[in-house]
Structures are given as structure tokens and as C-alpha cells.
Design an enzyme around this catalytic site. Structure first.
Site, short mmCIF file in Angstrom:
data_model
loop_
_atom_site.label_atom_id
_atom_site.label_comp_id
_atom_site.label_asym_id
_atom_site.label_seq_id
_atom_site.Cartn_x
_atom_site.Cartn_y
_atom_site.Cartn_z
N LYS A 194 10.69 5.39 30.62
CA LYS A 194 9.95 4.35 29.92
C LYS A 194 10.86 3.46 29.05
O LYS A 194 12.05 3.72 28.94
CB LYS A 194 8.85 4.99 29.06
CG LYS A 194 7.78 5.70 29.90
CD LYS A 194 7.06 4.76 30.85
CE LYS A 194 5.79 5.34 31.44
NZ LYS A 194 5.98 6.38 32.44
C1 LIG Z 1 0.13 4.03 33.18
C2 LIG Z 1 0.52 5.38 32.69
N1 LIG Z 1 -0.28 6.01 31.80
C3 LIG Z 1 0.02 7.23 31.31
C4 LIG Z 1 1.16 7.89 31.71
C5 LIG Z 1 1.42 9.25 31.16
O1 LIG Z 1 2.61 9.28 30.44
P1 LIG Z 1 3.31 10.67 30.07
O2 LIG Z 1 4.20 11.01 31.21
O3 LIG Z 1 4.06 10.39 28.81
O4 LIG Z 1 2.22 11.66 29.88
C6 LIG Z 1 2.02 7.30 32.63
C7 LIG Z 1 3.22 8.01 33.08
O5 LIG Z 1 4.04 7.58 33.82
C8 LIG Z 1 1.69 6.02 33.14
O6 LIG Z 1 2.47 5.43 34.04
#
Ligand SMILES: Cc1ncc(COP(=O)(O)O)c(C=O)c1O
Length: 392
Positions: A194
Site C-alpha cells: 500500500k
Molecule cells: C480495497 C481493499 N479494501 C480492504 C483491503 C484489506 O486490507 P488489509 O490487507 O489491510 O486487511 C484491501 C487489501 O488489499 C483492499 O484492496
């Protein structure tokens, strides 16, 4: 020995420097590894950056989405609306709570939820007896959704808003606010790829004290005191009460130390991402085989999603393979959720139910875009795309 002109350019790479190494080492040597003063400082700095009353650090954005909906009281019998053009985390959390999902298609030619279609979807869902409770707009790839209109729609239908800003730090929506701060809560991801990272991690922001309090309790076993408070306040260290069946979603100080340094660098990272996006757009603008991302609002450029044009003879899968052979990693964002067996089978979806999501999916590929890319690598990606298109 690798030849600098031919080494593989991975799709994603975190930008970690000496400052991050030193910050983590300091925590490792401090004797306090779990949630503590680094996490508290990270929360305060993050809240101040986005102008929110409260920021709560977690071990993922998924946890943040889950706890946001939980704090809004969403459960069995309720319905939450989002786009099928997202990662499963956005939608799975609705199912954690036993609530139901309604998907609403994205804009034709774009990637974010379409306000006009959303209105129709909500009217139809209401007619079908859904108890509509919340909307989760997703700022896909870092492109800010038009929050002004989404807020007005949410108001019309009495929906809470949980912004999935996993891709969208640090940019602003059309209402002038930082993405993630226009709704009841906003959730950011610090996953390894990210725009800023803590390895794994997430942050929820909210201006609502009640929601903040609920998330604070539920992120750590439903205990009424934080671990840090137990070790620093005058009350007996051993005393605590379990007031709910909570979760284990807290962030470690190791992750927070990393996050604090990344937060300081966020604007510099964004500036480099913008440069790379501009170079790609300039290079591909005149190519009839390709559709460049067209954005009306602000963009964090977590992803640069290119599309092969509709009438192009180029096959997207072949182009991906051709880029791989030329030493360039790519990805596809996203395979729409309604094609995934779990959602498809639960809601009896057909591929054609969300035509705009299908159109984007069938033509898209994401190119490498991260601050550590040098100009030579950006040029190599551009040449690989150009040559890949010629060879097709
Ligand atoms: C659009 C979106 N929402 C939520 C998430 C969840 O993130 P995390 O991996 O920090 O739980 C991701 C993960 O890639 C994502 O792409």
C-alpha cells in the site's frame, strides 16, 4: 551478476529506508513490542494528518472494516451496499456479521461505484424488502470517489457510510476532505504493497466518540482497558474487565514505529507516484490500443490501471504474459466479486449482472508504480508495454 537493464521489475515493492530500520530496531531494543506508546503516537499523528478526532490503529484494514460495521450495530437482517469491483475484504466483513450484501455497479469506463446506478440499486433493494443500513464506497486504486454525491444518496436512504480508503492515502475527495473522513468511519490499509506500509496494519478514523469507544474496546478482546494503560496507570496492573466478546485486532509497536516513519514520507511518496503516473499517461495517451486511466478527482496512485481499448486486437492476458517475458510484473485489479464462487453461489449472480465491472475486468492490467522505481525502470515499463502492443 544481474544486468541493470534486464532485472525483473516487480509489480510492487515497499519503500523502506534506514529511518524505518532504525525506528523498528529502537522498539526491538526497548523491551515493549506490543501496543504501546509508539502506537499511541502513530494514532495521534495520523489523526492530525487527516483532521479526524480519533484514529485507531489495528492489525489490518479488514479488521477496521469489520469493527466499523460492528460499531454501527449491523447484524443479521441488515443489508450493506458496496461495489463488486473490489477486494473480498470489503465485502466479507458484512458476512462476518451475518448481514447481507447488495452490489452496485461501477461507472462505465471507470472503477468506482456509480452514483446513478447506486440510486437505482437502492430503490430496487428497498422494494425487495432489504433493510438498508450502510454503504461502503471504495476509492479504487487511490482514485477518490465523489463523496459529495455519495453522502447525499446515503442521506436519502438513511445509510451510514464506511469509507474503504485502503488504497487512498493521502488524497482528498471532492468535498475537500481527506478520503476516509467524509463518512461515519474511514479505513486505511498499511499492507505491504500500500501507499504507506507497516507490513500488515490498518487504521480507522472517526469523529464519532461512541463509535470510537466501541472500536477501542472490541479491537482488544472486549476489555475495558488498553494494555498500555494497564502498565502505566495508577490502577492495579492486574485489574481489568471483559465487557464484550471482542477480537484480537491491535497493532504492535513494531508496526507503529514503521508506520510513523512512513507517515512522514507519505507526501514525498505520493509526489513520486504522481510523476510515474504522469509518465505512463504521457507515453500511452496517443496509443489507440490502450485506454489510460481517466480521473476527474484526486488520485493517490496506489494502482495505475491501464486498459486495452474495447476495439483493440490486443488480448489483455497475452499482454500480461508479454510484459512478464520482458521483465515487468503486473497484476489485475480486480476479478469482480460476483464471479467469485462464494458470492456467486450465495447470491446466484451471473457474470452479466454488473456489465461495467465485467468490462473493466476483461480489459485491465495494473502496472508497477512505487516510489522506489527509478526513471530507467519507468522507461523500461513504457517500452515493454509499447513493444508488447506491437508484438500482439
Ligand atoms: C480495497 C481493499 N479494501 C480492504 C483491503 C484489506 O486490507 P488489509 O490487507 O489491510 O486487511 C484491501 C487489501 O488489499 C483492499 O484492496
Amino acid at each position: 551478476m544481474t544486468n541493470p537493464g534486464t532485472e525483473f521489475i516487480p509489480f510492487a515493492l515497499p519503500s523502506i529506508g534506514r529511518e524505518e530500520e532504525e525506528a523498528v530496531l529502537k522498539v526491538l531494543r526497548s523491551g515493549w513490542l506490543t501496543t504501546g506508546k509508539e502506537t499511541q503516537a502513530f494514532e495521534a499523528e495520523f489523526a492530525s494528518k487527516v483532521g479526524s478526532t480519533c484514529a485507531l490503529a489495528l492489525n489490518s484494514a479488514t479488521a477496521g472494516l469489520h469493527l466499523s460495521l460492528e460499531a454501527l450495530g449491523i447484524g443479521p437482517g441488515d443489508t450493506v451496499v458496496t461495489s463488486p469491483y473490489t477486494f473480498t475484504a470489503t465485502a466479507e466483513v458484512v458476512r462476518y456479521l451475518g448481514a447481507e450484501l447488495v452490489f452496485s455497479d461501477i461507472t462505465p469506463g471507470g472503477f468506482n461505484i456509480d452514483p446513478r446506478i447506486l440510486r437505482e440499486t437502492l430503490r430496487a433493494a428497498e422494494k425487495n424488502g432489504h433493510r438498508l443500513k450502510a454503504l461502503i464506497p471504495v476509492h479504487i486504486g487511490g482514485e477518490a470517489c465523489g463523496m459529495t454525491e455519495l453522502q447525499s444518496i446515503a442521506g436519502e436512504f438513511g445509510l451510514a457510510i464506511v469509507e474503504d480508503a485502503a488504497h487512498a492515502f493521502p488524497v482528498r475527495s471532492d468535498d475537500g476532505r481527506w478520503t476516509g473522513t467524509s463518512g461515519d468511519t474511514g479505513v486505511y490499509s498499511f499492507y505491504a504493497t500500500k501507499t504507506i506500509t507497516t507490513g500488515e496494519g490498518g487504521m480507522v478514523v472517526t469523529d464519532n466518540d461512541k463509535i470510537a469507544e466501541r472500536i477501542r474496546t472490541m479491537r482488544l478482546h472486549g476489555i475495558d482497558r488498553s494494555i498500555w494503560d494497564r502498565y502505566t496507570s495508577d490502577r492495579a496492573q492486574w485489574a481489568y474487565s471483559v465487557v464484550e466478546a471482542g477480537y484480537k485486532y491491535n497493532m504492535t509497536d513494531l508496526a507503529a514505529a514503521l508506520g510513523r516513519v512512513q507517515l512522514e514520507k507519505a507526501e514525498t511518496f505520493l509526489a513520486r507516484r504522481k510523476e510515474i503516473a504522469a509518465a505512463y499517461t504521457e507515453a500511452f495517451r496517443e496509443m489507440p490500443e490502450l485506454d489510460i486511466p481517466r480521473t476527474s478527482g484526486d488520485h493517490a496512485w496506489h494502482l495505475y490501471i491501464l486498459k486495452v481499448s474495447r476495439d483493440s486486437r490486443i488480448n489483455r492476458d497475452n499482454l500480461i504474459e508479454s510484459l512478464r517475458r520482458r521483465g515487468v510484473g503486473t497484476s489485475v485489479h480486480y476479478i469482480p466479486l460476483h464471479l467469485m464462487p462464494y458470492y456467486r453461489d450465495r447470491y446466484a449472480f451471473s457474470p452479466g449482472d454488473f456489465p461495467n465491472a465485467m468490462d473493466a475486468y476483461s480489459r485491465c492490467l495494473s502496472l508497477p508504480i512505487y516510489p522506489g522505481m527509478n526513471d530507467a525502470q519507468v522507461d523500461r515499463v513504457i517500452q515493454a508495454v509499447k513493444n508488447g502492443c506491437k508484438a500482439e
